[in-house]
Write a protein that holds these residues in place. Structure first.
Motif, PDB file in Angstrom:
ATOM      1  N   LYS A 161       0.841  -1.213   0.000  1.00 10.93           N
ATOM      2  CA  LYS A 161       0.000   0.000   0.000  1.00 10.93           C
ATOM      3  C   LYS A 161       0.869   1.254   0.000  1.00 10.93           C
ATOM      4  O   LYS A 161       0.586   2.227  -0.704  1.00 10.93           O
ATOM      5  N   SER A 162       1.947   1.227   0.788  1.00  6.94           N
ATOM      6  CA  SER A 162       2.854   2.374   0.835  1.00  6.94           C
ATOM      7  C   SER A 162       3.510   2.625  -0.516  1.00  6.94           C
ATOM      8  O   SER A 162       3.695   3.767  -0.933  1.00  6.94           O
ATOM      9  N   LEU A 163       3.870   1.536  -1.218  1.00  9.33           N
ATOM     10  CA  LEU A 163       4.458   1.688  -2.549  1.00  9.33           C
ATOM     11  C   LEU A 163       3.442   2.302  -3.508  1.00  9.33           C
ATOM     12  O   LEU A 163       3.769   3.225  -4.269  1.00  9.33           O
TER      13      LEU A 163
ATOM     14  N   ILE B 147      -2.071  -4.504  -8.305  1.00  9.05           N
ATOM     15  CA  ILE B 147      -1.349  -4.044  -9.496  1.00  9.05           C
ATOM     16  C   ILE B 147      -2.210  -3.068 -10.291  1.00  9.05           C
ATOM     17  O   ILE B 147      -1.738  -2.022 -10.746  1.00  9.05           O
ATOM     18  N   ASP B 148      -3.491  -3.394 -10.436  1.00  8.24           N
ATOM     19  CA  ASP B 148      -4.412  -2.513 -11.167  1.00  8.24           C
ATOM     20  C   ASP B 148      -4.552  -1.166 -10.473  1.00  8.24           C
ATOM     21  O   ASP B 148      -4.559  -0.118 -11.131  1.00  8.24           O
ATOM     22  N   LEU B 149      -4.657  -1.187  -9.143  1.00  9.96           N
ATOM     23  CA  LEU B 149      -4.764   0.059  -8.386  1.00  9.96           C
ATOM     24  C   LEU B 149      -3.494   0.888  -8.535  1.00  9.96           C
ATOM     25  O   LEU B 149      -3.548   2.114  -8.704  1.00  9.96           O
ATOM     26  N   ALA B 150      -2.345   0.218  -8.492  1.00  6.97           N
ATOM     27  CA  ALA B 150      -1.069   0.916  -8.635  1.00  6.97           C
ATOM     28  C   ALA B 150      -0.999   1.655  -9.965  1.00  6.97           C
ATOM     29  O   ALA B 150      -0.566   2.816 -10.029  1.00  6.97           O
ATOM     30  N   LYS B 151      -1.443   0.997 -11.017  1.00  4.00           N
ATOM     31  CA  LYS B 151      -1.364   1.601 -12.348  1.00  4.00           C
ATOM     32  C   LYS B 151      -2.267   2.824 -12.480  1.00  4.00           C
ATOM     33  O   LYS B 151      -1.957   3.744 -13.240  1.00  4.00           O
ATOM     34  N   THR B 152      -3.373   2.848 -11.717  1.00  3.91           N
ATOM     35  CA  THR B 152      -4.233   4.041 -11.745  1.00  3.91           C
ATOM     36  C   THR B 152      -3.525   5.239 -11.106  1.00  3.91           C
ATOM     37  O   THR B 152      -3.927   6.379 -11.318  1.00  3.91           O
ATOM     38  N   LYS B 153      -2.482   4.971 -10.317  1.00  2.00           N
ATOM     39  CA  LYS B 153      -1.722   6.033  -9.662  1.00  2.00           C
ATOM     40  C   LYS B 153      -0.347   6.207 -10.301  1.00  2.00           C
ATOM     41  O   LYS B 153       0.571   6.766  -9.696  1.00  2.00           O
ATOM     42  N   ASN B 154      -0.221   5.699 -11.543  1.00  2.00           N
ATOM     43  CA  ASN B 154       1.035   5.803 -12.300  1.00  2.00           C
ATOM     44  C   ASN B 154       2.211   5.128 -11.598  1.00  2.00           C
ATOM     45  O   ASN B 154       3.359   5.577 -11.709  1.00  2.00           O
ATOM     46  N   VAL B 155       1.907   4.070 -10.869  1.00  2.00           N
ATOM     47  CA  VAL B 155       2.948   3.255 -10.235  1.00  2.00           C
ATOM     48  C   VAL B 155       3.024   1.932 -10.991  1.00  2.00           C
ATOM     49  O   VAL B 155       2.012   1.267 -11.198  1.00  2.00           O
ATOM     50  N   ASN B 156       4.238   1.567 -11.415  1.00  2.00           N
ATOM     51  CA  ASN B 156       4.444   0.347 -12.190  1.00  2.00           C
ATOM     52  C   ASN B 156       5.207  -0.668 -11.331  1.00  2.00           C
ATOM     53  O   ASN B 156       6.439  -0.655 -11.288  1.00  2.00           O
ATOM     54  N   PRO B 157       4.492  -1.558 -10.618  1.00  2.00           N
ATOM     55  CA  PRO B 157       5.164  -2.477  -9.696  1.00  2.00           C
ATOM     56  C   PRO B 157       6.167  -3.389 -10.393  1.00  2.00           C
ATOM     57  O   PRO B 157       5.848  -4.036 -11.383  1.00  2.00           O
ATOM     58  N   ASN B 158       7.382  -3.396  -9.865  1.00  2.00           N
ATOM     59  CA  ASN B 158       8.454  -4.235 -10.388  1.00  2.00           C
ATOM     60  C   ASN B 158       8.817  -5.265  -9.328  1.00  2.00           C
ATOM     61  O   ASN B 158       9.260  -4.907  -8.234  1.00  2.00           O
ATOM     62  N   GLN B 159       8.606  -6.542  -9.641  1.00  2.00           N
ATOM     63  CA  GLN B 159       8.827  -7.616  -8.670  1.00  2.00           C
ATOM     64  C   GLN B 159      10.251  -8.134  -8.719  1.00  2.00           C
ATOM     65  O   GLN B 159      10.787  -8.407  -9.786  1.00  2.00           O
ATOM     66  N   ILE B 160      10.863  -8.283  -7.534  1.00  2.00           N
ATOM     67  CA  ILE B 160      12.232  -8.783  -7.416  1.00  2.00           C
ATOM     68  C   ILE B 160      12.243  -9.889  -6.366  1.00  2.00           C
ATOM     69  O   ILE B 160      11.912  -9.636  -5.200  1.00  2.00           O
ATOM     70  N   VAL B 161      12.590 -11.109  -6.758  1.00  2.00           N
ATOM     71  CA  VAL B 161      12.739 -12.194  -5.787  1.00  2.00           C
ATOM     72  C   VAL B 161      14.083 -12.013  -5.085  1.00  2.00           C
ATOM     73  O   VAL B 161      15.124 -11.916  -5.746  1.00  2.00           O
TER      74      VAL B 161
END
Length: 267
Positions: free
Chosen positions: A64-66, A85-99
């Protein structure tokens, strides 16, 4: 005079940008937290100009913070959900996953409990409230069920792999962190909980699941039935100081610290 003011303003802007690049905020999973604390300590020692704050409020809170732009790196012990992920994109945030590491969620009991192993079916019956007495599993006394709270990635992984999407029953005692689970189980001879492998210590006893021990090898191969990856999330590919920290964690020294924290390195 205007030229001088312009030069001063430009210098201030450059200084501000440089300061921003050396300040990193990390938030999220309490499972990943011990890893990140070790990594941050080592990284800041090698890079004294970089300031990093780390807090563990749970995977859901970190994500949520991200999404809200309140953290540079989110720690998560489960993958982001599509709705996040969909919510993030509405806020112009592009989640990048790193294991960043591998984990096994281990059921733990009080050291005074004679139980040494358990099945996933029995765990489900305990956490749905179907089994309420240790007598059903060869012991004695009432079962006290300890669980992570619903904002926890560990809870969501447990719900998916053990509960098969059924909810933990309302009688379970919910805890806000893995450390709190360990403490609760260590103080109650009738308790059972679950924690990431890095939280195992002498104050509790880890159980085999379906006859399989939670070892590094079994977690990495996913032979252990409650194994998972641990993640970092950034807004797009990490850059600047955040990239330096992520690269350090994924490198040889950082992965050595993963092992020191009790978790399973990638290599």
């Amino acid at each position: 005079m205007k030229k001088l003011i312009g030069i001063v303003a430009a210098c201030l802007m450059i200084a501000s940008t440089a300061f921003a690049d050396t300040t990193i905020k990390v938030d999220g999973s309490t499972t990943v937290l011990p890893i990140m604390q070790k990594v941050v300590e080592a990284y800041m020692k090698a890079h004294p100009d970089v300031k990093i704050s780390v807090s563990g409020g749970g995977s859901g809170n970190g994500i949520k913070s991200l999404i809200d732009g309140a953290t540079d790196i989110a720690m998560a012990s489960r993958a982001m959900e599509q709705k996040e992920i969909d919510l993030a994109k509405t806020k112009n945030v592009n989640p990048n996953q790193i294991v960043c590491a591998i984990d096994a969620i281990v059921p733990v009991v009080n050291p005074g409990n004679k139980l040494a192993e358990i099945t996933t079916a029995q765990l489900k019956d305990l956490y749905t409230g179907k089994i309420t007495s240790w007598k059903d599993l060869g012991g004695e006394g009432p079962v006290v069920v300890i669980s992570r709270d619903t904002s926890s990635g560990t809870y969501e992984t447990w719900e998916g792999l053990v509960m098969k999407k059924e909810r933990v029953f309302p009688g379970a005692l919910m805890q806000a962190s893995s450390g709190a689970v360990v403490q609760a189980v260590s103080k109650n001879k009738n308790a059972i909980g679950y924690v990431g492998i890095g939280y195992l210590d002498a104050s509790t006893k880890g159980l085999k699941v379906d006859g399989i021990e939670a070892t590094a090898e079994n977690a990495k191969s996913k032979k252990y039935p409650v194994s998972r990856d641990l993640y970092l999330y950034t807004n797009g590919a990490p850059s600047g100081a955040a990239k330096g920290l992520v690269d350090f964690l994924l490198g040889a020294e950082g992965q050595k610290l993963v092992k020191e924290a009790g978790f399973v390195p990638l290599n």
